[in-house]
Design a protein around this motif. Structure first.
Motif, PDB file in Angstrom:
ATOM      1  N   ILE A 180       0.833  -1.201   0.000  1.00  0.00           N
ATOM      2  CA  ILE A 180       0.000   0.000   0.000  1.00  0.00           C
ATOM      3  C   ILE A 180       0.872   1.257   0.000  1.00  0.00           C
ATOM      4  CG2 ILE A 180      -1.806   1.266   1.221  1.00  0.00           C
ATOM      5  CD1 ILE A 180      -2.725  -1.363   2.436  1.00  0.00           C
ATOM      6  N   PRO A 181       1.045   1.906  -1.168  1.00  0.00           N
ATOM      7  CA  PRO A 181       1.788   3.151  -1.243  1.00  0.00           C
ATOM      8  C   PRO A 181       0.878   4.372  -1.435  1.00  0.00           C
ATOM      9  CG  PRO A 181       1.739   2.144  -3.407  1.00  0.00           C
ATOM     10  CD  PRO A 181       0.825   1.317  -2.512  1.00  0.00           C
ATOM     11  N   LEU A 182      -0.327   4.312  -0.886  1.00  0.00           N
ATOM     12  CA  LEU A 182      -1.303   5.384  -1.049  1.00  0.00           C
ATOM     13  C   LEU A 182      -0.895   6.621  -0.245  1.00  0.00           C
ATOM     14  CD1 LEU A 182      -4.533   3.208  -0.659  1.00  0.00           C
ATOM     15  CD2 LEU A 182      -3.619   4.171  -2.788  1.00  0.00           C
ATOM     16  N   PRO A 183      -1.556   7.767  -0.472  1.00  0.00           N
ATOM     17  CA  PRO A 183      -1.307   8.938   0.373  1.00  0.00           C
ATOM     18  C   PRO A 183      -1.461   8.589   1.852  1.00  0.00           C
ATOM     19  CG  PRO A 183      -2.611   9.578  -1.534  1.00  0.00           C
ATOM     20  CD  PRO A 183      -2.482   8.079  -1.596  1.00  0.00           C
TER      21      PRO A 183
ATOM     22  N   LEU B 238      -4.632   7.619   3.922  1.00  0.00           N
ATOM     23  CA  LEU B 238      -5.410   6.443   3.539  1.00  0.00           C
ATOM     24  C   LEU B 238      -4.802   5.131   4.030  1.00  0.00           C
ATOM     25  CD1 LEU B 238      -6.247   7.396  -0.167  1.00  0.00           C
ATOM     26  CD2 LEU B 238      -7.718   7.643   1.852  1.00  0.00           C
ATOM     27  N   HIS B 239      -3.660   5.174   4.668  1.00  0.00           N
ATOM     28  CA  HIS B 239      -2.931   3.948   5.013  1.00  0.00           C
ATOM     29  C   HIS B 239      -3.712   3.043   5.972  1.00  0.00           C
ATOM     30  CE1 HIS B 239       1.311   5.648   3.869  1.00  0.00           C
ATOM     31  NE2 HIS B 239       0.506   5.456   2.838  1.00  0.00           N
ATOM     32  N   ILE B 240      -4.182   3.601   7.069  1.00  0.00           N
ATOM     33  CA  ILE B 240      -4.881   2.780   8.061  1.00  0.00           C
ATOM     34  C   ILE B 240      -6.147   2.171   7.457  1.00  0.00           C
ATOM     35  CG2 ILE B 240      -6.234   2.871  10.181  1.00  0.00           C
ATOM     36  CD1 ILE B 240      -3.362   2.738  10.842  1.00  0.00           C
ATOM     37  N   GLU B 241      -6.932   2.971   6.777  1.00  0.00           N
ATOM     38  CA  GLU B 241      -8.198   2.492   6.201  1.00  0.00           C
ATOM     39  C   GLU B 241      -7.981   1.283   5.307  1.00  0.00           C
ATOM     40  OE1 GLU B 241     -11.606   3.956   2.973  1.00  0.00           O
ATOM     41  OE2 GLU B 241     -10.109   5.389   3.719  1.00  0.00           O
ATOM     42  N   TRP B 242      -7.034   1.391   4.374  1.00  0.00           N
ATOM     43  CA  TRP B 242      -6.882   0.313   3.399  1.00  0.00           C
ATOM     44  C   TRP B 242      -6.055  -0.854   3.931  1.00  0.00           C
ATOM     45  CZ3 TRP B 242     -10.000  -0.614  -0.391  1.00  0.00           C
ATOM     46  CH2 TRP B 242     -10.822   0.432  -0.833  1.00  0.00           C
ATOM     47  N   ALA B 243      -5.201  -0.601   4.895  1.00  0.00           N
ATOM     48  CA  ALA B 243      -4.508  -1.718   5.542  1.00  0.00           C
ATOM     49  C   ALA B 243      -5.505  -2.576   6.305  1.00  0.00           C
ATOM     50  CB  ALA B 243      -3.418  -1.200   6.475  1.00  0.00           C
TER      51      ALA B 243
ATOM     52  N   ARG C  20       2.973  15.526  -0.518  1.00  0.00           N
ATOM     53  CA  ARG C  20       3.751  15.896   0.664  1.00  0.00           C
ATOM     54  C   ARG C  20       3.540  17.353   1.039  1.00  0.00           C
ATOM     55  NH1 ARG C  20       5.905  12.410  -2.576  1.00  0.00           N
ATOM     56  NH2 ARG C  20       6.875  10.483  -1.795  1.00  0.00           N
ATOM     57  N   ASN C  21       3.023  18.142   0.094  1.00  0.00           N
ATOM     58  CA  ASN C  21       2.700  19.543   0.348  1.00  0.00           C
ATOM     59  C   ASN C  21       1.210  19.760   0.602  1.00  0.00           C
ATOM     60  OD1 ASN C  21       5.314  20.754   0.095  1.00  0.00           O
ATOM     61  ND2 ASN C  21       5.202  20.428  -2.114  1.00  0.00           N
ATOM     62  N   GLN C  22       0.469  18.685   0.815  1.00  0.00           N
ATOM     63  CA  GLN C  22      -0.977  18.765   1.046  1.00  0.00           C
ATOM     64  C   GLN C  22      -1.270  18.336   2.485  1.00  0.00           C
ATOM     65  OE1 GLN C  22      -2.875  20.020  -1.501  1.00  0.00           O
ATOM     66  NE2 GLN C  22      -0.923  20.178  -2.586  1.00  0.00           N
ATOM     67  N   ALA C  23      -1.599  19.294   3.326  1.00  0.00           N
ATOM     68  CA  ALA C  23      -1.827  18.988   4.739  1.00  0.00           C
ATOM     69  C   ALA C  23      -2.966  18.002   4.940  1.00  0.00           C
ATOM     70  CB  ALA C  23      -2.110  20.284   5.507  1.00  0.00           C
ATOM     71  N   GLU C  24      -4.026  18.112   4.123  1.00  0.00           N
ATOM     72  CA  GLU C  24      -5.181  17.239   4.297  1.00  0.00           C
ATOM     73  C   GLU C  24      -4.873  15.790   3.942  1.00  0.00           C
ATOM     74  OE1 GLU C  24      -5.386  18.964   0.126  1.00  0.00           O
ATOM     75  OE2 GLU C  24      -4.851  19.647   2.144  1.00  0.00           O
ATOM     76  N   MET C  25      -3.773  15.541   3.252  1.00  0.00           N
ATOM     77  CA  MET C  25      -3.360  14.185   2.902  1.00  0.00           C
ATOM     78  C   MET C  25      -2.254  13.664   3.807  1.00  0.00           C
ATOM     79  SD  MET C  25      -3.425  14.070  -1.258  1.00  0.00           S
ATOM     80  CE  MET C  25      -4.928  14.390  -2.180  1.00  0.00           C
ATOM     81  N   GLY C  26      -1.975  14.386   4.880  1.00  0.00           N
ATOM     82  CA  GLY C  26      -0.928  13.953   5.798  1.00  0.00           C
ATOM     83  C   GLY C  26       0.452  14.392   5.377  1.00  0.00           C
TER      84      GLY C  26
END
Length: 328
Positions: A73-76, A79-84, A167-173
């Protein structure tokens, strides 16, 4: 599961295309078998690398494929916890990119799901699989530099010209600490086997809710640490472990072969500097092989979700010491 571990990848990221996809494809006993993406253009390089690749237009569809044993899982970040969790519930072993979560407390449900399902689930923290780090850890443990008193870590790059980067999007972590602070902080913890007692200083520059330059200091039992991480500085990588009888320097500690040569320099009171290098080591492929060994029950995976939670806890401490994250 057959003799070959069949992998699916959620998302056609550049990182998966250039590094982890090839690592999975070339590791003995592993096969890059499926990819989830809605973009035929992004799928094309993966299909060219792995003929016969099954391409799905959604993540859930890939997870329903009974022929897939493990999922990368290399998503933003957000989204890591949800899809893991979804991958574990679908019966897949899971290797999820760092950071696993955006706060340490978010990792508990994933640990619980791993334990309940009996499946492997870990963070893709590739550096612990590299022989330069394994050698460093052994040298510290045997007292090669005497009593360790200070650790200095630097990992910087500049993506200011790419404002659309996640990496420059705060809403994506986004932010420097979620992206690369995990390396300087986690490397210190893993190499020394120690946990910080306190973050003693945190000076962070912010842009649009993202930390872009962080200067953080911490106190560990018996030694101190200082880390600089930035997405706005000239690229640099360095880890220095300074003891009373010697010091060890890694000059390309986090992505050797891309940034530079994997090189360990050990200098003691004799004034002689001993140098070791590992020009052929591929820590991404070694990571895949180690994960396969864990799936097969042949060896424990060297970086657990608990390890990832420990590093995230230090990042949480750094943010708190700096007064907290501003609104996204």
């Amino acid at each position: 599961m057959g003799e070959t571990i069949r992998w699916g990848v959620l998302g056609a990221s550049k990182f998966a295309r250039e590094l982890m996809g090839p690592a999975i494809h070339t590791a003995p006993g592993h096969a890059l078998a499926a990819l989830a993406t809605r973009s035929p253009q992004k799928a094309a390089p993966f299909a060219a690398m792995a003929p016969g690749l099954q391409v799905y237009d959604g993540y859930a569809a890939l997870l329903e494929d009974a022929a897939i044993d493990a999922v990368y899982i290399p998503l933003p970040h957000h989204l890591h916890i949800e899809w893991a969790l979804k991958a574990l519930e679908a019966g897949k072993h899971v290797l999820v990119e760092k950071p696993v979560a955006l706060r340490a407390d978010q990792i508990a449900p994933l640990i619980a799901a791993r334990d309940r399902t009996g499946l492997q689930c870990a963070e893709a923290y590739m550096m612990v699989h590299h022989p330069q780090w394994q050698r460093l850890r052994a040298l510290l443990a045997e007292g090669a530099i005497g009593r360790l008193r200070h650790v200095e870590g630097v990992f910087t790059y500049d993506n200011s010209a790419d404002p659309g980067n996640i990496r420059n999007q705060a809403e994506m972590g986004g932010g420097a600490l979620p992206d690369i602070g995990v390396y300087t902080y986690g490397a210190t913890r893993w190499a020394t086997g120690a946990e910080p007692e306190a973050v003693t200083h945190a000076d962070i520059d912010w842009e649009d809710g993202c930390d872009v330059l962080a200067r953080v200091a911490a106190r560990f039992p018996g030694f101190t640490a200082h880390w600089v991480n930035s997405m706005r500085l000239l690229p640099e990588q360095l880890m220095l472990f300074h003891g009373e009888a010697g010091l060890i320097r890694l000059t390309a500690p986090f992505n050797p072969r891309v940034f530079g040569e994997a090189r360990l320099e050990l200098r003691d009171r004799s004034g002689v500097t001993r140098i070791e290098t590992w020009p052929g080591a591929d820590h991404y492929r070694l990571q895949v092989e180690a994960f396969g060994a864990a799936i097969r029950g042949a060896a424990a995976f060297p970086w657990t979700l608990e390890d990832a939670r420990g590093t995230q806890a230090v990042i949480d401490m750094a943010y708190a010491a700096a007064g907290g994250r501003p609104p996204a």
